[in-house]
Design a protein around this motif. Structure first.
Motif, PDB file in Angstrom:
ATOM      1  N   LEU A 182       0.812  -1.216   0.000  1.00 40.56           N
ATOM      2  CA  LEU A 182       0.000   0.000   0.000  1.00 40.56           C
ATOM      3  C   LEU A 182       0.843   1.262   0.000  1.00 40.56           C
ATOM      4  CD1 LEU A 182      -2.658  -1.066   2.668  1.00 40.56           C
ATOM      5  CD2 LEU A 182      -2.766  -1.334   0.189  1.00 40.56           C
ATOM      6  N   GLY A 183       1.990   1.194   0.652  1.00 41.40           N
ATOM      7  CA  GLY A 183       2.824   2.380   0.747  1.00 41.40           C
ATOM      8  C   GLY A 183       4.197   2.052   1.289  1.00 41.40           C
ATOM      9  N   VAL A 184       5.078   3.051   1.195  1.00 43.33           N
ATOM     10  CA  VAL A 184       6.465   2.899   1.637  1.00 43.33           C
ATOM     11  C   VAL A 184       6.851   4.103   2.479  1.00 43.33           C
ATOM     12  CG1 VAL A 184       8.874   2.711   0.902  1.00 43.33           C
ATOM     13  CG2 VAL A 184       7.078   1.549  -0.400  1.00 43.33           C
ATOM     14  N   ILE A 185       7.506   3.830   3.605  1.00 43.61           N
ATOM     15  CA  ILE A 185       8.009   4.899   4.464  1.00 43.61           C
ATOM     16  C   ILE A 185       9.534   4.845   4.421  1.00 43.61           C
ATOM     17  CG2 ILE A 185       8.052   5.868   6.789  1.00 43.61           C
ATOM     18  CD1 ILE A 185       5.446   4.327   7.331  1.00 43.61           C
ATOM     19  N   PRO A 190       8.459  11.853   3.457  1.00 50.95           N
ATOM     20  CA  PRO A 190       7.034  11.671   3.754  1.00 50.95           C
ATOM     21  C   PRO A 190       6.542  10.326   3.251  1.00 50.95           C
ATOM     22  CG  PRO A 190       7.315  13.174   1.906  1.00 50.95           C
ATOM     23  CD  PRO A 190       8.693  12.918   2.461  1.00 50.95           C
ATOM     24  N   PHE A 191       5.421   9.882   3.791  1.00 50.20           N
ATOM     25  CA  PHE A 191       4.811   8.629   3.352  1.00 50.20           C
ATOM     26  C   PHE A 191       4.509   8.680   1.865  1.00 50.20           C
ATOM     27  CE2 PHE A 191       0.912   6.303   2.329  1.00 50.20           C
ATOM     28  CZ  PHE A 191       1.249   5.020   2.732  1.00 50.20           C
ATOM     29  N   GLU A 192       4.776   7.584   1.162  1.00 57.81           N
ATOM     30  CA  GLU A 192       4.548   7.519  -0.279  1.00 57.81           C
ATOM     31  C   GLU A 192       3.592   6.373  -0.591  1.00 57.81           C
ATOM     32  OE1 GLU A 192       7.005   6.482  -4.413  1.00 57.81           O
ATOM     33  OE2 GLU A 192       8.062   6.719  -2.506  1.00 57.81           O
ATOM     34  N   GLN A 197       6.284   2.151  -9.939  1.00 60.04           N
ATOM     35  CA  GLN A 197       7.637   2.718 -10.013  1.00 60.04           C
ATOM     36  C   GLN A 197       8.307   2.855  -8.646  1.00 60.04           C
ATOM     37  OE1 GLN A 197       4.901   4.296 -11.697  1.00 60.04           O
ATOM     38  NE2 GLN A 197       5.484   2.912 -13.383  1.00 60.04           N
ATOM     39  N   THR A 198       7.585   2.589  -7.566  1.00 57.35           N
ATOM     40  CA  THR A 198       8.150   2.736  -6.224  1.00 57.35           C
ATOM     41  C   THR A 198       9.221   1.692  -5.987  1.00 57.35           C
ATOM     42  OG1 THR A 198       6.048   3.585  -5.373  1.00 57.35           O
ATOM     43  CG2 THR A 198       7.645   2.757  -3.759  1.00 57.35           C
ATOM     44  N   ARG A 199      10.416   2.150  -5.634  1.00 54.93           N
ATOM     45  CA  ARG A 199      11.529   1.236  -5.363  1.00 54.93           C
ATOM     46  C   ARG A 199      11.641   1.004  -3.855  1.00 54.93           C
ATOM     47  NH1 ARG A 199      15.242  -0.541  -8.683  1.00 54.93           N
ATOM     48  NH2 ARG A 199      14.645   1.074 -10.219  1.00 54.93           N
ATOM     49  N   ILE A 200      11.851  -0.240  -3.471  1.00 55.22           N
ATOM     50  CA  ILE A 200      11.941  -0.607  -2.062  1.00 55.22           C
ATOM     51  C   ILE A 200      13.412  -0.740  -1.670  1.00 55.22           C
ATOM     52  CG2 ILE A 200      11.351  -2.346  -0.332  1.00 55.22           C
ATOM     53  CD1 ILE A 200       8.908  -3.037  -2.028  1.00 55.22           C
ATOM     54  N   ASN A 201      13.845   0.078  -0.722  1.00 62.32           N
ATOM     55  CA  ASN A 201      15.229   0.078  -0.272  1.00 62.32           C
ATOM     56  C   ASN A 201      15.365  -0.629   1.075  1.00 62.32           C
ATOM     57  OD1 ASN A 201      16.245   1.731  -2.497  1.00 62.32           O
ATOM     58  ND2 ASN A 201      15.020   3.374  -1.572  1.00 62.32           N
ATOM     59  N   PRO A 202      16.558  -1.076   1.424  1.00 62.54           N
ATOM     60  CA  PRO A 202      16.748  -1.839   2.665  1.00 62.54           C
ATOM     61  C   PRO A 202      16.306  -1.113   3.925  1.00 62.54           C
ATOM     62  CG  PRO A 202      18.673  -2.038   1.251  1.00 62.54           C
ATOM     63  CD  PRO A 202      17.796  -0.998   0.624  1.00 62.54           C
ATOM     64  N   ASP A 204      13.866   1.022   4.211  1.00 62.21           N
ATOM     65  CA  ASP A 204      12.458   1.404   4.172  1.00 62.21           C
ATOM     66  C   ASP A 204      11.608   0.546   5.115  1.00 62.21           C
ATOM     67  OD1 ASP A 204      12.986   3.292   2.248  1.00 62.21           O
ATOM     68  OD2 ASP A 204      12.396   2.009   0.568  1.00 62.21           O
ATOM     69  N   VAL A 205      10.420   1.062   5.372  1.00 61.87           N
ATOM     70  CA  VAL A 205       9.356   0.293   6.022  1.00 61.87           C
ATOM     71  C   VAL A 205       8.206   0.238   5.034  1.00 61.87           C
ATOM     72  CG1 VAL A 205       7.638   0.281   7.872  1.00 61.87           C
ATOM     73  CG2 VAL A 205      10.020   0.889   8.373  1.00 61.87           C
ATOM     74  N   ILE A 206       7.638  -0.947   4.825  1.00 63.98           N
ATOM     75  CA  ILE A 206       6.560  -1.086   3.853  1.00 63.98           C
ATOM     76  C   ILE A 206       5.249  -1.408   4.563  1.00 63.98           C
ATOM     77  CG2 ILE A 206       8.071  -1.747   1.947  1.00 63.98           C
ATOM     78  CD1 ILE A 206       7.333  -4.655   2.443  1.00 63.98           C
ATOM     79  N   ILE A 207       4.154  -0.926   3.980  1.00 61.81           N
ATOM     80  CA  ILE A 207       2.803  -1.205   4.472  1.00 61.81           C
ATOM     81  C   ILE A 207       2.169  -2.162   3.477  1.00 61.81           C
ATOM     82  CG2 ILE A 207       0.641  -0.236   5.281  1.00 61.81           C
ATOM     83  CD1 ILE A 207       3.090   0.922   6.679  1.00 61.81           C
ATOM     84  N   VAL A 208       1.804  -3.346   3.938  1.00 62.57           N
ATOM     85  CA  VAL A 208       1.242  -4.356   3.048  1.00 62.57           C
ATOM     86  C   VAL A 208      -0.097  -4.839   3.589  1.00 62.57           C
ATOM     87  CG1 VAL A 208       3.466  -5.142   2.157  1.00 62.57           C
ATOM     88  CG2 VAL A 208       2.524  -6.201   4.198  1.00 62.57           C
TER      89      VAL A 208
END
Length: 222
Positions: A182-185, A190-192, A197-202, A204-208
Motif C-alpha cells: 500500500l505504501g512505503v516509508i 514523507p509517506f509515499e 515505479q516505487t523502489r523498495i530500499n533496505p 524502508d518500512v513497507i505497508i502491506v
C-alpha cells in the motif's frame, strides 16, 4: 463534582481506567466533544483539567439522567474490572436510548452479556493486544492490524532481503505472495503511496495488506 458541564452532542466516556482514559484523552486531543464520568475521587483528581469530567456513579439511572446521557450521540463504557457495574451501566444507557454504545469486555462471556443487553459494539482490549503481540514477536513485523473476522489484515514491516532494490512493478508481490504493497516509508521522507515505479530500499518500512496467513508467510521471509 469536578465539572458539571453537559453537552448536547458528543461522547460520554464512563470509567477512567487505562482503556477509558486513553479513549477520553485521544478523543479530546482530536477535537471531539466528550464528557468523562468516574466515581473514584482519586482518578477524578488525576484527570481533572485534562478534559471535561464529572465525578458520579454511572451504575444508577438517576445519575445518567442528571448528566444528560440521553443527549449524547455515543457512549463508551470503559469499566471492566466489575462485571456487575459494566452490565448495569450498559443496561442504563440502553434504557436511555443512547444510539451508539461501545462497551469494554474482559472475556468472551462478558462480551456476550453486553451484546445481549443491547451494546452496539463490544471491544476486547486485552484480547486484541495479545493477538497483536503474538504477530509482532517474529521480529520483522513492526505493526499489525486485523481488519475483519475473515482474515484480512494490514501490516507494517521491514522489507525482506529478496525484494530490496527492486520496484513494485518488477516484483509482482501480489502474484508471488498474494500481498499488496500500500505504501512505503523511507527515512526522513514523507509517506509515499505505492506505485509500480516505487523502489523498495533496505532501510524502508513497507505497508502491506492481504490474507493474514499470506502476510505471516511473507513477513517470515529472510
Amino acid at each position: 463534582m469536578a465539572d458539571d458541564r453537559q453537552r448536547t452532542s458528543g461522547t460520554l466516556v464512563i470509567g477512567l481506567g487505562r482503556f477509558g482514559s486513553a479513549v477520553a484523552t485521544t478523543m479530546e486531543s482530536l477535537g471531539h466533544e466528550i464528557l468523562a464520568v468516574e466515581k473514584d475521587p482519586r482518578r477524578v483528581q488525576q484527570f481533572t483539567g485534562r478534559f471535561p469530567l464529572v465525578e458520579a456513579d454511572a451504575t444508577t439511572n438517576e445519575a445518567l439522567e442528571q448528566l444528560g446521557a440521553r443527549e449524547f450521540s455515543s457512549a463508551v463504557v470503559g469499566v471492566g474490572s466489575s462485571l456487575e457495574a459494566s452490565v448495569l451501566i450498559t443496561a442504563n444507557l440502553v434504557e436511555l436510548e443512547v444510539p451508539n454504545i461501545w462497551a469494554k469486555a474482559t472475556s468472551r462471556e462478558h462480551g456476550r452479556i453486553l451484546k445481549r443487553i443491547g451494546a452496539h459494539h463490544v471491544v476486547y482490549p486485552e484480547f486484541d493486544a495479545g493477538i497483536r503481540a503474538a504477530h509482532l514477536v517474529s521480529g520483522r513485523m513492526i505493526d499489525y492490524l486485523k481488519m475483519d473476522r475473515y482474515g484480512f489484515a494490514v501490516m507494517k514491516l521491514h522489507p525482506p532481503k529478496e525484494i530490496q532494490g527492486f520496484t513494485i512493478g518488477e516484483l509482482d508481490l501480489r502474484g508471488r505472495y498474494g500481498v499488496n504493497v500500500l505504501g512505503v516509508i523511507s527515512p526522513d521522507k514523507p509517506f509515499e503511496y505505492a506505485s509500480a515505479q516505487t523502489r523498495i530500499n533496505p532501510e524502508d518500512v513497507i505497508i502491506v495488506s492481504g490474507d493474514t496467513s499470506l502476510l505471516e508467510h511473507f513477513a517470515a521471509r529472510p
